[in-house]
Design a protein around this motif. Sequence first.
Motif, short mmCIF file in Angstrom:
data_model
loop_
_atom_site.label_atom_id
_atom_site.label_comp_id
_atom_site.label_asym_id
_atom_site.label_seq_id
_atom_site.Cartn_x
_atom_site.Cartn_y
_atom_site.Cartn_z
N GLN A 90 1.56 3.45 3.51
CA GLN A 90 0.27 3.61 2.83
C GLN A 90 0.41 3.44 1.31
O GLN A 90 -0.50 2.92 0.67
CB GLN A 90 -0.34 4.98 3.19
N LEU A 91 1.54 3.86 0.76
CA LEU A 91 1.74 3.65 -0.68
C LEU A 91 1.87 2.16 -0.96
O LEU A 91 1.30 1.64 -1.93
CB LEU A 91 2.99 4.40 -1.18
N SER B 27 -1.62 0.76 -0.78
CA SER B 27 -2.46 1.20 -1.91
C SER B 27 -2.06 0.49 -3.21
O SER B 27 -2.92 0.06 -3.98
CB SER B 27 -2.33 2.72 -2.11
N SER C 132 -4.39 -2.17 -5.26
CA SER C 132 -4.63 -1.98 -6.70
C SER C 132 -4.27 -3.26 -7.45
O SER C 132 -5.00 -3.70 -8.34
CB SER C 132 -3.75 -0.86 -7.28
N TYR D 63 -3.33 -7.98 2.68
CA TYR D 63 -4.57 -7.39 3.20
C TYR D 63 -5.03 -8.09 4.48
O TYR D 63 -5.35 -7.43 5.48
CB TYR D 63 -5.68 -7.46 2.12
N THR E 276 -6.29 0.81 4.83
CA THR E 276 -5.55 1.34 3.68
C THR E 276 -6.15 2.68 3.31
O THR E 276 -7.33 2.75 2.96
CB THR E 276 -5.66 0.36 2.49
N GLU E 277 -5.34 3.73 3.41
CA GLU E 277 -5.80 5.05 2.95
C GLU E 277 -5.46 5.10 1.46
O GLU E 277 -4.37 5.52 1.09
CB GLU E 277 -5.10 6.17 3.73
N PHE E 278 -6.39 4.62 0.64
CA PHE E 278 -6.09 4.35 -0.77
C PHE E 278 -5.62 5.60 -1.51
O PHE E 278 -6.41 6.46 -1.87
CB PHE E 278 -7.33 3.74 -1.45
N PHE E 279 -4.31 5.67 -1.73
CA PHE E 279 -3.65 6.85 -2.32
C PHE E 279 -4.18 8.15 -1.68
O PHE E 279 -4.36 9.16 -2.35
CB PHE E 279 -3.79 6.87 -3.85
N ASP F 215 -10.76 5.45 2.48
CA ASP F 215 -10.24 4.35 3.30
C ASP F 215 -10.81 2.99 2.88
O ASP F 215 -12.00 2.87 2.63
CB ASP F 215 -10.63 4.59 4.77
#
Length: 196
Positions: free
Chosen positions: A51-52, A55, A59, A109, A116-119, A123
């Motif tokens: 997930q990191l 994220s 970004s 992507y 993506t669990e953005f940070f 989601d």
Amino acid sequence: MMLKNSSTDYGFIAKCFHWGTALLFLASYVSVYYRQWFTEAKTPENWTALQLHLSVGVSLGVIVVLRIIWRGINQAPESEPGSKLEHLAAHLGHYALYAVMIIMPLTGYLGTGVNTEFFFLFDVPKFEDTWLFTFIVQDLMGLSFKAFETPIDFIHKEIFGAWLVWLLILGHVLAALYHHYGKGDRTLKKMTSGKP
Ligand code: HEM
Ligand code: HEM
């Protein structure tokens, strides 16, 4: 401190974009290789590292759009003296780096099978769940997600991720060092301290 580029130096905003992008590239590699080398499949650490990676990559995708807009409205400083071939190589190298900054987040992507669990804040839905996937990939191209994902993953991981990006960045860093220590010109200073 100047925000915009001058004819001799990159401004604060271009420097933030450049070094911020470099840090995010580093973070995307650290997270994905940490996941592969130091975590077991299906553990919380494995998921967090993935997930990191997602994220950081998302970004980067957003930041590169802003960076390109800024580059479009703010001319780069003039090049240091050099042969036509050197200038051509520098321009091609920069275009290639911009291409990589678009291709990596995009292929990442498009080919990812999870949200993506953005940070861990909110989601970002995976491409497969968007109307664009249904419209373009399923309806127009007649492909399943698996058939669509396989070549895209190959580009993201095997071609670009594994060696093309490293090669380009290595060439770029060596060129910067050659300018600084070999030719003794201001190329690196333009992007760092701005000193004469
Ligand atoms: C600058 C941006 C990015 C870089 C440099 C990058 C780089 C990489 C690398 C080196 C790998 C592993 C290759 C291997 O298996 O040896 C990888 C895997 C992966 N990337 Fe990215 N990536 C970026 C952005 C993204 C984005 C935006 C997403 C999705 C939103 C994404 C999703 C994935 C996934 C799902 C994997 C497979 C993970 C695994 O098998 O452990 N990447 N990426
Ligand atoms: C330690 C790492 C790095 C160093 C020492 C470095 C150094 C530099 C320097 C000195 C310039 C100015 C070149 C000139 O004006 O002719 C520059 C520009 C540039 N760098 Fe880097 N860089 C690094 C990492 C990266 C990374 C990781 C990326 C992207 C993946 C990148 C992409 C670019 C791009 C696209 C430009 C052109 C900027 C423009 O004029 O639009 N750099 N870099």
